[in-house]
Write an enzyme that holds these catalytic residues in place. Structure first.
Site, PDB file in Angstrom:
ATOM      1  N   ASP A 114      50.135  36.942  46.093  1.00 31.90           N
ATOM      2  CA  ASP A 114      50.316  36.856  44.632  1.00 31.90           C
ATOM      3  C   ASP A 114      49.659  38.028  43.896  1.00 31.90           C
ATOM      4  OD1 ASP A 114      47.646  36.254  44.919  1.00 31.90           O
ATOM      5  OD2 ASP A 114      47.719  34.353  43.812  1.00 31.90           O
ATOM      6  N   ASP A 125      27.612  32.986  42.742  1.00 37.97           N
ATOM      7  CA  ASP A 125      27.028  33.261  41.430  1.00 37.97           C
ATOM      8  C   ASP A 125      26.602  31.974  40.762  1.00 37.97           C
ATOM      9  OD1 ASP A 125      27.041  35.797  39.482  1.00 37.97           O
ATOM     10  OD2 ASP A 125      28.246  36.215  41.247  1.00 37.97           O
ATOM     11  N   HIS A 152      29.892  44.971  40.545  1.00 37.43           N
ATOM     12  CA  HIS A 152      31.119  44.750  39.777  1.00 37.43           C
ATOM     13  C   HIS A 152      30.969  45.141  38.311  1.00 37.43           C
ATOM     14  CE1 HIS A 152      28.522  41.406  39.030  1.00 37.43           C
ATOM     15  NE2 HIS A 152      29.262  41.052  37.993  1.00 37.43           N
ATOM     16  N   ASP A 153      29.753  45.465  37.873  1.00 39.37           N
ATOM     17  CA  ASP A 153      29.513  45.875  36.485  1.00 39.37           C
ATOM     18  C   ASP A 153      29.281  47.375  36.365  1.00 39.37           C
ATOM     19  OD1 ASP A 153      29.757  43.391  35.261  1.00 39.37           O
ATOM     20  OD2 ASP A 153      27.651  42.889  35.537  1.00 39.37           O
ATOM     21  N   GLU A 179      19.678  38.548  37.892  1.00 37.78           N
ATOM     22  CA  GLU A 179      20.038  39.691  37.064  1.00 37.78           C
ATOM     23  C   GLU A 179      19.082  39.629  35.875  1.00 37.78           C
ATOM     24  OE1 GLU A 179      23.977  41.451  34.848  1.00 37.78           O
ATOM     25  OE2 GLU A 179      23.596  39.325  34.765  1.00 37.78           O
ATOM     26  N   ASP A 229      23.084  34.922  37.066  1.00 40.67           N
ATOM     27  CA  ASP A 229      23.619  35.759  35.991  1.00 40.67           C
ATOM     28  C   ASP A 229      22.861  35.526  34.679  1.00 40.67           C
ATOM     29  OD1 ASP A 229      25.955  37.366  34.861  1.00 40.67           O
ATOM     30  OD2 ASP A 229      26.121  35.540  33.659  1.00 40.67           O
ATOM     31  N   ASP A 263      44.086  39.705  49.527  1.00 36.66           N
ATOM     32  CA  ASP A 263      45.055  38.699  49.087  1.00 36.66           C
ATOM     33  C   ASP A 263      45.750  38.127  50.322  1.00 36.66           C
ATOM     34  OD1 ASP A 263      47.151  37.285  47.976  1.00 36.66           O
ATOM     35  OD2 ASP A 263      48.289  39.065  47.374  1.00 36.66           O
ATOM     36  N   ASP A 322      41.685  36.254  47.422  1.00 39.31           N
ATOM     37  CA  ASP A 322      41.363  34.823  47.470  1.00 39.31           C
ATOM     38  C   ASP A 322      40.361  34.528  48.594  1.00 39.31           C
ATOM     39  OD1 ASP A 322      43.063  34.916  49.811  1.00 39.31           O
ATOM     40  OD2 ASP A 322      44.764  34.821  48.445  1.00 39.31           O
TER      41      ASP A 322
END
Length: 572
Positions: free
Chosen positions: A29, A102, A333-334, A261, A204, A25, A33
């Protein structure tokens, strides 16, 4: 690398996957990013990787972590703006690092302009950009269940008996690929990004784009009277026409790297990843989803074994090698953190973490390291279901409780398998929020073990998990063994001791042997006299006797060769 990209440049790459909300970050916030990524390029360069894959940063209501895109051409304000992305692409190139983004083209967000127009006017051309169907017998067209649970059909407000299809959440309406005009819009968007300097995409849910629609009530496969949609929308005949069209109109002219994927059946794999395949490579799920039952209800964990794991890895390597090129990964991330998935709690330590790293990084294919994996980051114990962010976790929790589990049991299963385990902020140092953010509230909590596991302390320790990953990356990118590790053929190495993973990588007469003890007990093996030279191991004092005898300690991994010197980390 980018100066004169050879045809299959991606075979020689090591990819680092970034989940941008959790990476760095830069504006306080509590959410990572694009500028945060740019600020950490030096760290990534030190690690030695040469491609970054960034999870979706397009404009999105974030119903499904950005995989619900409302504008394909704009960066979401949460992550910065298009200028920040241009800066990242250009600065990364200075380090010879390429960027993948992605590509999500099975569906959009329901807040995409196309879908809003499709709802506003049933006669507009945009109605045909999506899959709308009339209901049956006062209900949806059929009893398909979406990937995230619940019906795959959502009733259209204000219209009698009209539904739209969503294979994922109801805020992710599926696109209608049968419509040529829609396909052209998608290709135009892909080329826009490739022309900007992107090196390619991770693609994806691509195998869902062709649907075989049927009305009716099908035999349910769960307590909810629904049936999993996959049978009707995965690998359907005719999909190859569109995949080929997309490749020829976008990826091929740009010499792009594409990783899909896609759980492709073996008999069709060559079409996908062969010399003239639709994609550079596909991810293989056979060992990363080994703990998930076929129904996809991961709260009911399977009792898998390392024997199965070994079998799946070998089979996957042989099948991929015979058909083209593969993508290797332990985490993304899955997935939860790999160390928690594969190793019993009492044996989680630096040895077992480095063992997993060796096993995966020495296989044939392009490795994808997920952020924090190189530090040995672990799952997080979350005490309350409300703290979770992930939509799939909330659905699994609900289904677990419905199936008769207590809330405590259900929560424990979420702690083991939730996708949020890998989405907690990356642990940079010992300062507030592990150096991820100066905010008082980070979007997901930071794992409490950040003072023990963080990049700063590992950078200073030559025996750390991070230092070990750097050696593995160097072995693939700049050592004298590079060509064997990248292009060498994979083969099993036969030894009588079955509870060891032993495989060779062979290029001409040159060979590398990888030995992996995945158990907490010692193993004695005899290698004969061909392999004598240890290149890398996760214990400081690994030994192979002159007679080829070797004792592997708990979770020991050794990389041995029949040639030359030890790894030369300075050889470019």
């Amino acid at each position: 690398m980018h100066m004169e990209k050879k045809k299959d440049w991606w075979k020689e790459s090591v990819v680092y996957q970034i989940y941008p909300k959790s990476f760095q970050d830069s504006d306080g916030d509590g959410i990572g990013d694009i500028k945060g990524i740019t600020n950490r390029l030096e760290y990534l360069n030190e690690l030695g990787i040469n491609v970054i894959w960034i999870c979706p940063i397009y404009k999105s209501p974030m119903d499904d972590g950005g995989y619900d895109i409302s504008d394909y051409y704009q960066v979401d304000d949460m992550f910065g703006n298009n200028e920040d992305l241009d800066e990242l692409i250009n600065k990364a190139k200075m380090y010879d690092i390429e960027i993948l983004m992605d590509l999500v083209v099975n569906h959009t967000s329901d807040e995409h302009e196309w879908f809003e127009k499709a709802l506003a006017d049933p006669k507009s051309k945009y109605r045909n950009y999506y899959v709308f169907k009339k209901g049956k017998d006062g209900g949806p067209p059929n009893n398909w269940r979406s990937y995230f649970g619940g019906s795959a059909w959502e009733k259209v407000d204000g219209e009698e008996n009209m539904y739209y299809l969503h294979a994922f959440s109801k805020k992710q309406p599926d696109l209608n690929w049968e419509n040529e005009e829609l396909r052209e819009e998608i290709y135009k968007m892909i080329n826009y990004w490739l022309d900007k300097g992107l090196a390619g995409f991770r693609i994806d849910a691509i195998l869902n784009i062709k649907k075989r629609f049927e009305y009716g009530f099908f035999e349910p496969d769960g307590e909810d009277d629904l049936v999993f949609i996959g049978k009707w929308i995965l690998n359907q005949p005719g999909i190859e026409v569109w995949l080929n069209e997309m490749n020829e109109k976008t990826f091929l002219p740009h010499n792009s790297m594409t990783v899909a994927e896609a759980d492709v059946p073996e008999n069709r794999l060559k079409e996908y990843i062969g010399d003239n395949g639709y994609f550079s490579m596909v991810f293989d799920f056979s060992y990363t989803d080994i703990d998930v039952p076929e129904t996809g209800e991961w709260y009911k964990q399977r009792n898998w074994t390392w024997e199965e794991m070994k079998e799946n890895i070998y089979q996957s390597q042989y099948i991929t090698q015979n058909n083209g090129w593969g993508a290797l990964y332990l985490e993304n991330h899955d997935q939860p953190r790999s160390i928690n998935k594969y190793i019993p709690k009492e044996h989680i330590n630096d040895y077992s973490k480095k063992m997993l790293a060796t096993l995966f990084m020495m296989l044939r294919g392009t490795p994808f390291i997920y952020q924090g994996q190189e530090l040995g980051m672990t799952n997080i114990a979350i005490k309350n279901i409300d703290i979770y962010d992930d939509i799939a976790t909330k659905d699994q929790y609900k289904r677990a409780v419905l199936s008769g589990m207590s809330e405590e049991e259900a929560l424990e299963h979420m702690n083991n398998r939730s996708r949020d385990n890998s989405r907690t902020p990356i642990q940079w140092d010992r300062s507030k929020n592990a150096g991820f953010s100066k905010s008082d509230n980070t979007w997901l909590p930071v794992n409490e073990n950040y003072k023990l596991i963080n990049a700063q302390s590992q950078r200073e320790d030559e025996h750390s998990v991070l230092s070990y990953y750097k050696k593995l990356v160097a072995l693939r990118t700049k050592s004298i063994f590079k060509d064997i590790v990248i292009y060498g053929e994979f083969g099993e190495f036969n030894i009588p001791e079955s509870s060891i993973i032993a495989y060779e990588r062979k290029l001409g007469h040159n060979k590398i042997l990888v030995l992996i003890n995945y158990e907490s007990t010692k193993k004695s093996i005899n290698l004969g006299n061909e392999f004598t030279n240890i290149i890398l191991s996760n214990y400081e004092d690994s030994v192979i006797n002159e007679d080829g005898h070797c004792t592997l300690r708990p979770f020991e991994s050794i990389v041995i060769t029949n040639i030359g010197d030890k790894i030369d980390e300075n050889k470019k």
